[in-house]
Design a protein around this motif. Structure first.
Motif, mmCIF file in Angstrom:
data_model
loop_
_atom_site.group_PDB
_atom_site.id
_atom_site.type_symbol
_atom_site.label_atom_id
_atom_site.label_comp_id
_atom_site.label_asym_id
_atom_site.label_seq_id
_atom_site.Cartn_x
_atom_site.Cartn_y
_atom_site.Cartn_z
ATOM 1 N N TRP A 153 8.311 7.577 8.649
ATOM 2 C CA TRP A 153 7.136 6.737 8.425
ATOM 3 C C TRP A 153 6.509 7.065 7.083
ATOM 4 C CZ3 TRP A 153 1.589 7.815 9.036
ATOM 5 C CH2 TRP A 153 0.811 6.667 9.144
ATOM 6 N N LEU A 154 6.438 8.365 6.769
ATOM 7 C CA LEU A 154 5.769 8.787 5.537
ATOM 8 C C LEU A 154 6.517 8.311 4.305
ATOM 9 C CD1 LEU A 154 4.428 12.374 6.178
ATOM 10 C CD2 LEU A 154 3.164 10.260 5.887
ATOM 11 N N LEU A 155 7.870 8.343 4.386
ATOM 12 C CA LEU A 155 8.670 7.949 3.222
ATOM 13 C C LEU A 155 8.410 6.496 2.844
ATOM 14 C CD1 LEU A 155 10.855 8.957 1.280
ATOM 15 C CD2 LEU A 155 12.539 7.942 2.812
ATOM 16 N N ALA A 156 8.053 5.685 3.838
ATOM 17 C CA ALA A 156 7.836 4.258 3.571
ATOM 18 C C ALA A 156 6.715 4.059 2.560
ATOM 19 C CB ALA A 156 7.508 3.530 4.874
ATOM 20 N N PHE A 157 5.712 4.946 2.575
ATOM 21 C CA PHE A 157 4.552 4.725 1.706
ATOM 22 C C PHE A 157 4.898 4.746 0.214
ATOM 23 C CE2 PHE A 157 2.412 5.434 5.649
ATOM 24 C CZ PHE A 157 1.294 4.633 5.559
ATOM 25 N N PRO A 158 5.529 5.843 -0.288
ATOM 26 C CA PRO A 158 5.854 5.818 -1.728
ATOM 27 C C PRO A 158 6.823 4.705 -2.090
ATOM 28 C CG PRO A 158 6.782 7.759 -0.675
ATOM 29 C CD PRO A 158 5.853 7.141 0.310
ATOM 30 N N VAL A 159 7.822 4.460 -1.230
ATOM 31 C CA VAL A 159 8.822 3.434 -1.552
ATOM 32 C C VAL A 159 8.145 2.070 -1.677
ATOM 33 C CG1 VAL A 159 10.855 2.228 -0.701
ATOM 34 C CG2 VAL A 159 10.693 4.698 -0.445
ATOM 35 N N VAL A 160 7.321 1.743 -0.666
ATOM 36 C CA VAL A 160 6.649 0.443 -0.683
ATOM 37 C C VAL A 160 5.690 0.362 -1.859
ATOM 38 C CG1 VAL A 160 4.917 -0.913 0.536
ATOM 39 C CG2 VAL A 160 6.919 -0.101 1.736
ATOM 40 N N PHE A 161 4.968 1.460 -2.104
ATOM 41 C CA PHE A 161 4.025 1.445 -3.223
ATOM 42 C C PHE A 161 4.747 1.082 -4.510
ATOM 43 C CE2 PHE A 161 1.642 3.295 -6.705
ATOM 44 C CZ PHE A 161 0.350 2.910 -6.405
ATOM 45 N N ILE A 162 5.904 1.728 -4.744
ATOM 46 C CA ILE A 162 6.620 1.482 -6.006
ATOM 47 C C ILE A 162 7.150 0.052 -6.064
ATOM 48 C CG2 ILE A 162 8.682 2.137 -7.316
ATOM 49 C CD1 ILE A 162 8.161 5.012 -6.312
ATOM 50 N N ILE A 163 7.764 -0.410 -4.949
ATOM 51 C CA ILE A 163 8.357 -1.759 -4.989
ATOM 52 C C ILE A 163 7.274 -2.819 -5.204
ATOM 53 C CG2 ILE A 163 9.647 -3.494 -3.688
ATOM 54 C CD1 ILE A 163 11.098 -1.301 -2.274
ATOM 55 N N VAL A 164 6.191 -2.735 -4.423
ATOM 56 C CA VAL A 164 5.157 -3.772 -4.540
ATOM 57 C C VAL A 164 4.443 -3.650 -5.888
ATOM 58 C CG1 VAL A 164 3.130 -4.781 -3.457
ATOM 59 C CG2 VAL A 164 4.919 -3.845 -2.052
ATOM 60 N N ALA A 165 4.302 -2.412 -6.398
ATOM 61 C CA ALA A 165 3.699 -2.252 -7.721
ATOM 62 C C ALA A 165 4.560 -2.938 -8.776
ATOM 63 C CB ALA A 165 3.528 -0.768 -8.049
ATOM 64 N N ILE A 166 5.898 -2.834 -8.625
ATOM 65 C CA ILE A 166 6.782 -3.505 -9.587
ATOM 66 C C ILE A 166 6.610 -5.021 -9.483
ATOM 67 C CG2 ILE A 166 9.207 -3.960 -10.136
ATOM 68 C CD1 ILE A 166 9.771 -1.043 -9.404
#
Lengths: 349, 337
Positions: free
Chosen positions: B100-113
């Motif tokens: 669950w925790l890993l989803a946060f940085p991954v999503v943050f980076i993708i949506v930020a892009i």
């Protein structure tokens, strides 16, 4: 967006000469349409076009002449539809009051206009993009309220069997009478908007749009003009809303859901918000896309549900390349053709 | 704070009184008569905590919205779509990796892009044309909503929280006292407390970055006077990109949060867009503390409304917004420019 009318020629032409031939052709086509078009085109395509065109016309009036992009017009229309169902007849006998038509129609229009005026009075305290946000928020609140309120708005299911009164022995929901009914209402709304835009009120409204401070300094009440514009636009939207309820024979919260609210903006912008004919062009494009895009998409091997994507992409393309809509595209194309010949040498460039 | 006390003494007293009554209601043991009037204390406490947690979620979504608006004068009506996109992506990531925790940085980076692409390719082309930008974001939200519906279908998804956050936790707040004299403490889902905690941390971090760092100084200067900042040699486009990426990424992360303690389905995008609109209208455009207060007020009114007047909970939100508009059009903490 020029407000100046072309100067009149020295010799006054007859009144019918002043209207371009294209308009006469359009009137002829529209009037004779029932003779050569089938019932589906009359009722579903053209009827819907005129109704959406009227609601979008009210947005065009506010945005084009008043400089206020209001997303509340669809909710005002739905309010009128609801009032017709509540004060008139519907399948929900315990809520509907069953008043005669000459009573419930004015009541519906008046309540919808009051609603639009109240929202307008709130919205004119803000400008530009704030107006969009606030009217969008109020429109959403209206949607959720009608969905949750069961005592007045009958909640999720809304009202069914909302049909026009059988006046003069005519069933106004039959394709041909309904076509003429919507055509007549749309034509009247169009002409009234054109007339109002040239009246002192319309001209001062356009002045308020261009420079509110100067108009205030000249002694015009800026806020009153804006609120009055909301009232006027609400009446047009209300007429459209009543016809919409009659066409679907029902009114439900989804009528004024967020997608529907956005659709009205899309229609007005795609058609062009600089002239009153724009919303009708936009509505025709929207209805054609909405009606026939499933077939076209299926032909390309895509699911027919993707028409929203098509409409969204079309809207994006229009906003990107032509901020004044299809009308603007056409005008630019005509200007380029007019400029095609070099005035000195007579050669094509 | 001092200035507010001096300028509005009566308002300060009213606000302090309301806060004191709320605190007393939360911490005191309710007597029989109060239970008769207001119902069980557990219900009230759950509504309060639900409202605060919902407010935390609204704050996550709305803070990015208000930051982008404050700096770029760009009403990003596709913000709700970024929220929903982040939620779906978070669901996929947590299903794939089981974390669950890993989803946060991954999503943050993708949506930020995604946000960077939007800012660089779309909004930069029509800078200064606010109305057109808003229209484009409306078109984008329609397109993105349909693409999401295409990819993930119409069913609703729930993201499962990790084991160490599942189940309730006991809070040191008295819920009721049994006849035997035994004290019952309030039990509340741990994951919601974690969300509340994370929102507070993010809020404080944003406040610190905005007020104590050089980047924050640039952003604040840009909010106040964009042209002057650009004229003094700052590459303002990079500041724009950074803020847009951050705001979008925050909306994406909020999508995971929303997917964990509510659910994800088509239509949630407009719901959260509307929520952020109301929050920033109430709190004041472009103000982070305003977004926090607005989110808290809206979250609380929504949950309390759901408990005590279920039919009209939406109307409460609307009434609050109308009242703020009528008496303070720039929002509670907004500034008139």
């Amino acid at each position: 967006m020029s407000i100046a009318e072309p100067r009149k020629a020295a010799v006054q032409p007859m009144w019918f000469e002043k209207i371009p031939a294209g308009w006469w052709a359009l009137v002829l086509i529209l009037l004779t349409m029932p003779a050569w078009a089938n019932d589906f085109v009359l009722f579903q395509v053209m009827g819907w076009t005129f109704i959406l065109g009227m609601i979008a016309l009210s947005l065009m009036f506010l945005a084009g002449y008043g400089g206020m992009v209001s997303l509340i017009q669809m909710s005002v229309a739905a309010m009128a539809g609801y009032m017709v169902a509540i004060f008139g007849n519907s399948g929900m006998g315990e809520i509907s009051m069953g008043l005669p038509w000459w009573l419930y129609l004015p009541i519906a229009v008046a309540i919808a206009a009051l609603f639009g005026t109240l929202v307008g009075a709130l919205a004119v305290r803000t400008e530009g993009i704030y107006t969009i946000m606030i009217t969008l928020a109020i429109a959403a609140a209206f949607f959720y309220f009608t969905r949750q309120n069961y005592t007045i708005f009958n909640g999720y299911s809304g009202f069914n069997l909302v049909v026009p009164p059988p006046l003069f022995g005519v069933d106004w929901r039959a394709p041909m009478p309904f076509y003429y009914l919507t055509l007549g209402c749309a034509a009247i709304c169009y002409l009234v908007v054109v007339y109002v835009s040239r009246s002192p009120f319309g001209l001062s409204l356009q002045g308020v749009r261009d420079n509110p401070r100067r108009m205030a300094a000249l002694g015009f009440n800026v806020t009153a003009h804006r609120v009055a514009a909301y009232t006027f636009a609400s009446v047009i939207a209300a007429i459209g809303g009543i016809l919409l309820a009659w066409q679907n024979a029902q009114i439900a919260p989804g009528t004024a859901g967020i997608p529907a609210v956005i659709d009205i903006l899309v229609i007005a912008v795609v058609g062009g918000i600089t002239r009153p004919i724009g919303p009708f062009i936009g509505a025709l494009i929207y209805v054609l896309l909405r009606t026939f895009s499933p077939d076209v998409l299926l032909a390309f091997g895509l699911s027919g549900e993707r028409f929203k994507l098509l409409i969204g992409l079309g809207f994006l393309a229009i906003v990107f390349f032509s901020p004044d809509g299809v009308l603007g595209l056409w005008e630019r194309w005509r200007n380029r053709r007019a400029r095609g010949q070099d005035p000195l040498t007579g050669e094509d460039p | 704070m001092q200035g507010f006390l001096q300028r509005h003494p009566i308002w300060s007293i009213i606000i302090a009184l309301v806060a004191a009554v709320f605190l007393w209601l939360i911490f005191a043991t309710w007597s029989e008569e109060m239970v008769e009037v207001m119902g069980r204390k557990r219900v009230f406490l759950n509504a309060i905590f639900g409202g605060i947690t919902l407010g935390a979620l609204y704050f996550l979504v709305a803070s990015g919205f208000t930051l982008i608006f404050g700096l770029m004068r760009n009403v990003n009506l596709a913000h709700g779509s970024l929220y929903l996109l982040g939620g779906y992506l978070g669901f996929e990531v947590s299903e794939l990796t089981g974390s669950w925790l890993l989803a946060f940085p991954v999503v943050f980076i993708i949506v930020a892009i995604v946000g960077i692409i939007l800012q660089n390719q779309v909004f930069r082309r029509m800078e200064g044309e606010e109305l057109r930008q808003t229209m484009v974001t409306i078109g984008l939200s329609v397109v993105i909503a349909d693409l999401l519906l295409w990819t993930w279908g119409g069913q609703s998804y729930t993201i499962y929280s990790p084991d160490w956050l599942s189940g309730p936790m006991t809070l040191p707040i008295v819920s009721s006292i049994r006849d035997s004299g035994e004290v019952v403490y309030l039990r509340y889902p741990a994951v919601r407390m974690a969300i509340l905690f994370a929102a507070i941390v993010i809020g404080i971090a944003m406040w610190l970055v905005l007020n104590k760092t050089k980047l924050g100084m640039l952003v604040r200067a840009g909010v106040d006077d964009r042209e002057m900042l650009a004229a003094s040699g700052v590459r303002i486009q990079y500041v724009f990109l950074a803020v847009f990426a951050f705001g979008a990424g925050l909306a994406g992360m909020a999508g995971i949060v929303g997917g964990t303690f509510q659910s994800l389905s088509p239509g949630e995008d407009t719901r959260f867009l509307l929520a952020s609109l109301v929050v920033v209208i109430v709190g004041g455009m472009g103000s982070i503390p305003g977004a926090a207060i607005g989110a808290l007020i809206i979250g609380l009114s929504e949950q309390l409304g759901l408990v005590y007047a279920p039919t009209y909970s939406v109307v409460f939100t609307f009434l609050i917004m109308a009242a703020v508009l009528a008496f303070r059009p720039q929002g509670l903490l907004g500034e008139t420019r």
